[in-house]
Design a protein around this motif. Sequence first.
Motif, mmCIF file in Angstrom:
data_model
loop_
_atom_site.group_PDB
_atom_site.id
_atom_site.type_symbol
_atom_site.label_atom_id
_atom_site.label_comp_id
_atom_site.label_asym_id
_atom_site.label_seq_id
_atom_site.Cartn_x
_atom_site.Cartn_y
_atom_site.Cartn_z
ATOM 1 N N GLU A 60 25.109 6.990 -46.280
ATOM 2 C CA GLU A 60 23.973 7.745 -45.758
ATOM 3 C C GLU A 60 22.673 7.169 -46.307
ATOM 4 O O GLU A 60 22.633 6.641 -47.417
ATOM 5 N N SER A 61 21.622 7.298 -45.532
ATOM 6 C CA SER A 61 20.341 6.694 -45.915
ATOM 7 C C SER A 61 19.843 7.212 -47.255
ATOM 8 O O SER A 61 19.367 6.450 -48.098
ATOM 9 N N ARG A 62 19.967 8.525 -47.502
ATOM 10 C CA ARG A 62 19.427 9.101 -48.729
ATOM 11 C C ARG A 62 20.274 8.763 -49.955
ATOM 12 O O ARG A 62 19.843 9.043 -51.078
ATOM 13 N N LYS A 63 21.461 8.199 -49.758
ATOM 14 C CA LYS A 63 22.322 7.867 -50.897
ATOM 15 C C LYS A 63 22.414 6.368 -51.155
ATOM 16 O O LYS A 63 23.220 5.917 -51.961
ATOM 17 N N GLU B 193 20.143 19.972 -55.279
ATOM 18 C CA GLU B 193 19.177 20.096 -54.199
ATOM 19 C C GLU B 193 19.177 21.499 -53.612
ATOM 20 O O GLU B 193 18.159 22.024 -53.203
#
Length: 492
Positions: free
Chosen positions: A225-228, A381
């Motif tokens: 995933e982009s955020r990881k 989060e």
Amino acid sequence: MTFADLGLSDELLRAVTESGYDTPTPIQAQAIPSVLMMRDIIGIAQTGTGKTASFVLPMIDILAHGRSRARMPRSLILEPTRELAAQVAENFEKYGKYHKLSMALLIGGVSMGDQLAALEKGVDVLIATPGRLMDLFGRGKIMLNGCSLLVIDEADRMLDMGFIPDIEEICTKLPAQRQTLLFSATMPPVIKKLADKFLSNPKSIEVARPASASINITQRLVKVESRKKRDVLSKMLREADVTSAVIFCNRKTTVRDLNKSLQRDGFKSGEIHGDIDQGSRIAELERFRAGTVNILVASDVAARGLDIKGVSHVFNYDAPWHPDDYVHRIGRTGRAGASGVAYTFVTEADAEAIDNIQKLIGTKIEVVGAAAVIASAEPTEEAAPRTPRGRKPRVAKPAADQPVVETPVAEKPADEPVAEKPRAARQPRAEKPREEAPRAQAPRVETPARPAVAPRAAEAPARQRRNDHQDDGPDEGWNGPVPEFLNFGFDA
């Protein structure tokens, strides 16, 4: 076959032997004899196969006889980037140390005075980027009518950077009777048209299928995933056997942010991209070569042609937009017969780019999961937004302490209770206040107070929206100049 079988001079063979080479690569074995015979060449070979030496070595012997004149270089080598130009200059110094040849490096980002001084003395070899060369030519500081040998290196990269019109103009300024060498990793139609126009009966040399990756490089696609991405990259750098690595990003802002993140995590990393001045870029590359930093975060300015030995891993933090860039990126590892590993992070948005890459190289790239090297951070989060909920206690406290309804209103504007008293008096005395109304309404009715509060409340979100739009615009989404069509419709 050895270099002695290619027809090179004894002085040149001595320099090559001292550099640690004895056997030519396939592109060198086929190109060097033809260049010595003064033939035009189209050389197509994947990166890391020794294209630079295939034209540097014969050029040294060809230029060994002759005399240079002021501002009239005898030969010209065009490179797309400053780093490639500096690398070719290093090869000339290394292989030509037993020849008395003068050389000048004409690139942007450095002082023009030293370059002009070298041209005034006369140079045998001029290594230049198209932009700086056209700048000096337009000023009348250089003449190209004495150039008998032209080399266009990394022609497909020239196409990607928009230099083809400049190259066409440069070719028209050169003598018609000249030798032209064109080297490229791929041969798109535009480059083929350029070769047909400016090369005379060229010999085509192709030692590998166009845009094919080296068999010494193990290629993997990592779904993430982009955020990881940063978490996955950090853990892979720690767990994998990474001695030195180059990490490629599509945007300059991503390069800067990722390098800072890696340094905070304790990695010895550096960065190189187009916004860094030439001296700092060269210094950063020297630090990487020397091992002072073992991780180099780079944009595609470092992807083509840079010969950095010992790179064990290449990480494509962003999947490249152009399929050709993938081949050049992973070509930073697995050089000179060594083995290497190339990982490409893939998100859902990269599906089309990966399909184009696989079509270009003609093979399927193995897909591996990132689940083993990633730790989820979702609980932290989720806990953050739950803590600041305090609307109910705030409402309950004033309701219990002061049952009077107007307590919060009385704290903010102090004039409203004064305005309500005459309103209550107006109801029983409906006739008399008509005469007092103009007197009472002028000082007591706070008509300017209400619009004074409203614009402030309206201006605040408006200003925030404008600032948010500017922050989310060119800083992160686009590294170059803003296109003209984006200038319409955004002015308030």
